[in-house]
Design an enzyme around this catalytic site. Structure first.
Site, PDB file in Angstrom:
ATOM      1  N   CYS A  30      13.876 -32.904  35.778  1.00  0.00           N
ATOM      2  CA  CYS A  30      14.912 -33.882  36.263  1.00  0.00           C
ATOM      3  C   CYS A  30      15.647 -34.453  35.022  1.00  0.00           C
ATOM      4  O   CYS A  30      15.241 -34.085  33.798  1.00  0.00           O
ATOM      5  CB  CYS A  30      13.916 -34.873  36.728  1.00  0.00           C
ATOM      6  SG  CYS A  30      12.782 -35.529  35.415  1.00  0.00           S
ATOM      7  N   HIS A  84       4.349 -34.199  30.722  1.00  0.00           N
ATOM      8  CA  HIS A  84       3.217 -33.770  30.963  1.00  0.00           C
ATOM      9  C   HIS A  84       3.392 -32.173  31.460  1.00  0.00           C
ATOM     10  O   HIS A  84       3.293 -31.866  32.421  1.00  0.00           O
ATOM     11  CB  HIS A  84       2.517 -34.429  32.209  1.00  0.00           C
ATOM     12  CG  HIS A  84       2.189 -35.757  31.960  1.00  0.00           C
ATOM     13  ND1 HIS A  84       2.346 -36.688  33.021  1.00  0.00           N
ATOM     14  CD2 HIS A  84       1.686 -36.456  30.833  1.00  0.00           C
ATOM     15  CE1 HIS A  84       1.724 -37.895  32.026  1.00  0.00           C
ATOM     16  NE2 HIS A  84       1.390 -37.708  31.073  1.00  0.00           N
ATOM     17  N   HIS A 125       7.012 -41.559  29.920  1.00  0.00           N
ATOM     18  CA  HIS A 125       6.365 -42.370  30.839  1.00  0.00           C
ATOM     19  C   HIS A 125       6.420 -43.795  30.561  1.00  0.00           C
ATOM     20  O   HIS A 125       5.981 -44.640  31.252  1.00  0.00           O
ATOM     21  CB  HIS A 125       4.985 -41.645  30.922  1.00  0.00           C
ATOM     22  CG  HIS A 125       4.878 -40.277  31.015  1.00  0.00           C
ATOM     23  ND1 HIS A 125       4.692 -39.463  29.787  1.00  0.00           N
ATOM     24  CD2 HIS A 125       5.098 -39.364  31.892  1.00  0.00           C
ATOM     25  CE1 HIS A 125       4.750 -38.196  30.085  1.00  0.00           C
ATOM     26  NE2 HIS A 125       4.757 -38.234  31.408  1.00  0.00           N
ATOM     27  N   CYS A 172      12.063 -42.790  30.258  1.00  0.00           N
ATOM     28  CA  CYS A 172      12.997 -42.485  31.316  1.00  0.00           C
ATOM     29  C   CYS A 172      13.700 -43.771  31.939  1.00  0.00           C
ATOM     30  O   CYS A 172      12.935 -44.731  32.196  1.00  0.00           O
ATOM     31  CB  CYS A 172      12.493 -41.571  32.538  1.00  0.00           C
ATOM     32  SG  CYS A 172      13.711 -41.455  33.836  1.00  0.00           S
ATOM     33  N   GLU A 199       2.014 -43.898  32.929  1.00  0.00           N
ATOM     34  CA  GLU A 199       3.263 -44.821  33.325  1.00  0.00           C
ATOM     35  C   GLU A 199       2.738 -46.267  33.665  1.00  0.00           C
ATOM     36  O   GLU A 199       3.296 -47.222  33.498  1.00  0.00           O
ATOM     37  CB  GLU A 199       3.977 -44.320  34.214  1.00  0.00           C
ATOM     38  CG  GLU A 199       5.346 -45.131  34.954  1.00  0.00           C
ATOM     39  CD  GLU A 199       5.968 -44.250  35.991  1.00  0.00           C
ATOM     40  OE1 GLU A 199       6.069 -43.129  36.094  1.00  0.00           O
ATOM     41  OE2 GLU A 199       6.298 -45.024  37.096  1.00  0.00           O
ATOM     42  N   THR A 211       6.658 -44.020  39.597  1.00  0.00           N
ATOM     43  CA  THR A 211       7.798 -43.163  39.888  1.00  0.00           C
ATOM     44  C   THR A 211       7.572 -41.779  40.497  1.00  0.00           C
ATOM     45  O   THR A 211       8.504 -41.326  41.399  1.00  0.00           O
ATOM     46  CB  THR A 211       8.966 -43.021  38.941  1.00  0.00           C
ATOM     47  OG1 THR A 211       8.130 -42.257  37.673  1.00  0.00           O
ATOM     48  CG2 THR A 211       9.331 -44.183  38.431  1.00  0.00           C
ATOM     49  N   CYS A 260      11.081 -42.026  41.981  1.00  0.00           N
ATOM     50  CA  CYS A 260      12.480 -41.615  41.526  1.00  0.00           C
ATOM     51  C   CYS A 260      13.203 -40.488  42.546  1.00  0.00           C
ATOM     52  O   CYS A 260      12.493 -39.926  43.435  1.00  0.00           O
ATOM     53  CB  CYS A 260      12.543 -41.203  40.233  1.00  0.00           C
ATOM     54  SG  CYS A 260      11.708 -39.610  39.944  1.00  0.00           S
ATOM     55  N   ASN A 314       3.528 -35.800  39.343  1.00  0.00           N
ATOM     56  CA  ASN A 314       4.464 -35.167  40.636  1.00  0.00           C
ATOM     57  C   ASN A 314       4.332 -33.751  40.858  1.00  0.00           C
ATOM     58  O   ASN A 314       4.711 -33.146  41.869  1.00  0.00           O
ATOM     59  CB  ASN A 314       6.107 -35.650  40.006  1.00  0.00           C
ATOM     60  CG  ASN A 314       6.546 -34.429  38.896  1.00  0.00           C
ATOM     61  OD1 ASN A 314       6.953 -33.580  39.374  1.00  0.00           O
ATOM     62  ND2 ASN A 314       6.316 -34.613  37.565  1.00  0.00           N
ATOM     63  N   SER A 360       8.661 -31.637  34.976  1.00  0.00           N
ATOM     64  CA  SER A 360       8.506 -31.436  33.759  1.00  0.00           C
ATOM     65  C   SER A 360       8.495 -30.077  33.341  1.00  0.00           C
ATOM     66  O   SER A 360       7.853 -29.674  32.288  1.00  0.00           O
ATOM     67  CB  SER A 360       7.201 -32.268  33.292  1.00  0.00           C
ATOM     68  OG  SER A 360       6.168 -32.131  34.197  1.00  0.00           O
TER      69      SER A 360
HETATM   70  O1  0CM Z   1       4.489 -39.078  35.912  1.00  0.00           O
HETATM   71  P1  0CM Z   1       4.198 -37.449  35.678  1.00  0.00           P
HETATM   72  O2  0CM Z   1       2.771 -37.309  35.339  1.00  0.00           O
HETATM   73  O3  0CM Z   1       4.647 -36.581  36.993  1.00  0.00           O
HETATM   74  O4  0CM Z   1       4.844 -37.033  34.466  1.00  0.00           O
HETATM   75  P2  0CM Z   1       5.562 -35.706  34.182  1.00  0.00           P
HETATM   76  O5  0CM Z   1       5.846 -35.758  32.613  1.00  0.00           O
HETATM   77  O6  0CM Z   1       5.011 -34.313  34.724  1.00  0.00           O
HETATM   78  O7  0CM Z   1       7.148 -35.582  34.843  1.00  0.00           O
HETATM   79  C1  0CM Z   1       7.977 -36.370  34.476  1.00  0.00           C
HETATM   80  C2  0CM Z   1       8.142 -37.744  34.307  1.00  0.00           C
HETATM   81  C3  0CM Z   1       8.051 -39.083  34.143  1.00  0.00           C
HETATM   82  C4  0CM Z   1       7.874 -40.129  34.053  1.00  0.00           C
HETATM   83 FE1  SF4 Z   2      11.892 -37.578  35.816  1.00  0.00          FE
HETATM   84 FE2  SF4 Z   2      11.562 -39.276  37.761  1.00  0.00          FE
HETATM   85 FE3  SF4 Z   2      10.139 -39.332  35.746  1.00  0.00          FE
HETATM   86 FE4  SF4 Z   2      12.436 -39.959  35.329  1.00  0.00          FE
HETATM   87  S1  SF4 Z   2      11.031 -41.205  36.666  1.00  0.00           S
HETATM   88  S2  SF4 Z   2      11.199 -38.877  34.094  1.00  0.00           S
HETATM   89  S3  SF4 Z   2      13.707 -38.851  36.536  1.00  0.00           S
HETATM   90  S4  SF4 Z   2      10.257 -37.713  37.106  1.00  0.00           S
END
Ligand code: 0CM
Ligand code: SF4
Length: 334
Positions: A21, A50, A83, A105, A135, A173, A203, A233, A276
């Site tokens: 993203c 992550h 995060h 972010c 987060e 998010t 998001c 996510n 990620s």
């Molecule tokens: O929040 P999540 O565990 O999904 O984090 P990630 O690093 O895998 O993804 C991107 C983000 C944010 C904030």
């Molecule tokens: Fe990506 Fe959404 Fe996390 Fe921002 S909030 S880093 S756009 S997954």
């Protein structure tokens, strides 16, 4: 030929959008740029995103990942992960004489700002999110006296507020959209005057990746989600795939983690990846599948994405300073 039936054709449904993203792309580039500009080591508080592969790759380039600000030697540069962090972490960094680069972010920062605004107006804030997730720790730290964590619909029964006419919900998010709505419905039943965030906290990237998986879930016998175990996510994509009708769904960091047995009796495999996850890891999975007869790849497109974020301001400022120095140097030579 008499007595022979053609084997059903094997195919892959490939989700779009998938993978990086805008917030992850920005955060990973920020670490690389900081290493280029300042040289190694650059300390990063918490995994920048992550993903195991991303962290290992950046470690090889000179990033040092730590969990606590206190682990960073005085006078060093520390970057905060995508995060986000609580205000107390900024204070710790200042006390340790650290130079900071904030790769939070912008869509997480937006939720922090909402929390501060509602806390200033003395609302009770019900933050829907997963307990212990980085987060949620960061957002809660903006207004610990006003925020109560609600970790799914089953948490609603125990939620208490000071004034049921002054309650708002916000969220992490990277949650499941459907499960969050279940939690909100349960909260609204308990607190009918509950107000909603001014705009979506989940998001765009989280929502779009879930939409694509929902579209493929009904048709896929198996869904393979590329992503790390600590990626909220990515984990949600496995749940969404199963709820959408996939017989099985698994999370893998790398193609090597796929078990041959998962493919038994399978003709349609859905493939996607978390926000990620670098595309090279998805390519590895597609190669693995192609080698086993799944060569036909069909794209399942749920949304177009074109959003990008500019680099953290600390790096932009440096870029401007560098550009100015270069111009001055050139002017002198004339
Ligand atoms: O929040 P999540 O565990 O999904 O984090 P990630 O690093 O895998 O993804 C991107 C983000 C944010 C904030
Ligand atoms: Fe990506 Fe959404 Fe996390 Fe921002 S909030 S880093 S756009 S997954």
């Amino acid at each position: 030929m008499v007595g022979m039936t053609a084997s059903p054709s094997r195919k892959v449904l490939l989700a779009a959008p998938r993978g990086y993203c805008a917030g992850v792309d920005r955060a990973v580039i920020a670490v690389e740029k900081a290493l280029e500009q300042y040289g190694a080591p650059i300390y990063v508080r918490h995994e920048i995103v992550h993903n195991k592969y991303v962290v290992q790759t950046l470690e090889r380039k000179g990033a040092i990942f730590v969990e606590q600000t206190a682990e960073v030697p005085e006078g060093s540069i520390v970057m905060f992960s995508a995060h986000g962090v609580a205000p107390v972490v900024h204070e710790e960094a200042a006390a340790g004489k650290l130079a900071t680069i904030d790769a939070t972010c912008p869509l997480v920062t937006k939720v922090h700002k909402e929390a501060v605004r509602f806390a200033n107006d003395d609302y009770d804030i019900l933050l829907i999110g997963h307990e212990g997730h980085e987060e949620v720790i960061g957002t809660s730290g903006e207004a610990p006296d006003h925020i109560t964590l609600v970790d799914g619909p089953e948490d609603v029964a125990k939620v208490e507020v000071r004034d049921p006419s002054k309650v708002v919900w916000l969220s992490q998010t990277t949650l499941s959209v459907d499960e969050t709505m279940e939690t909100v419905d349960a909260l609204k039943e308990k607190f009918p005057q509950l107000i909603s965030p001014p705009s979506d906290d989940i998001c765009y990237a989280t929502q779009n990746r879930q939409l694509a998986v929902k579209q493929m879930g009904a048709e896929a016998d198996l869904v393979i989600v590329v992503g790390s175990r600590n990626s909220s996510n990515s984990k949600r994509l496995v749940e969404v795939a199963k709820l959408a009708g996939a017989r099985e769904a698994y999370l893998v960091d790398f193609a090597e983690e796929i078990d041959e047995a998962w493919l038994e009796g399978v003709t349609t495999v859905g493939v996607t990846s978390g926000a990620s996850v670098p595309e090279v890891l998805v390519e590895g999975v597609l190669e693995y599948l192609a080698a086993r007869g799944f060569e036909d790849v069909e794209i399942v497109k749920a949304a177009e994405e074109s959003i990008t974020f500019s680099l953290p301001k600390e790096l932009r400022r440096d870029l401007r300073a560098e550009a100015a120095a270069l111009i001055a140097e050139r002017t002198e030579k004339k």
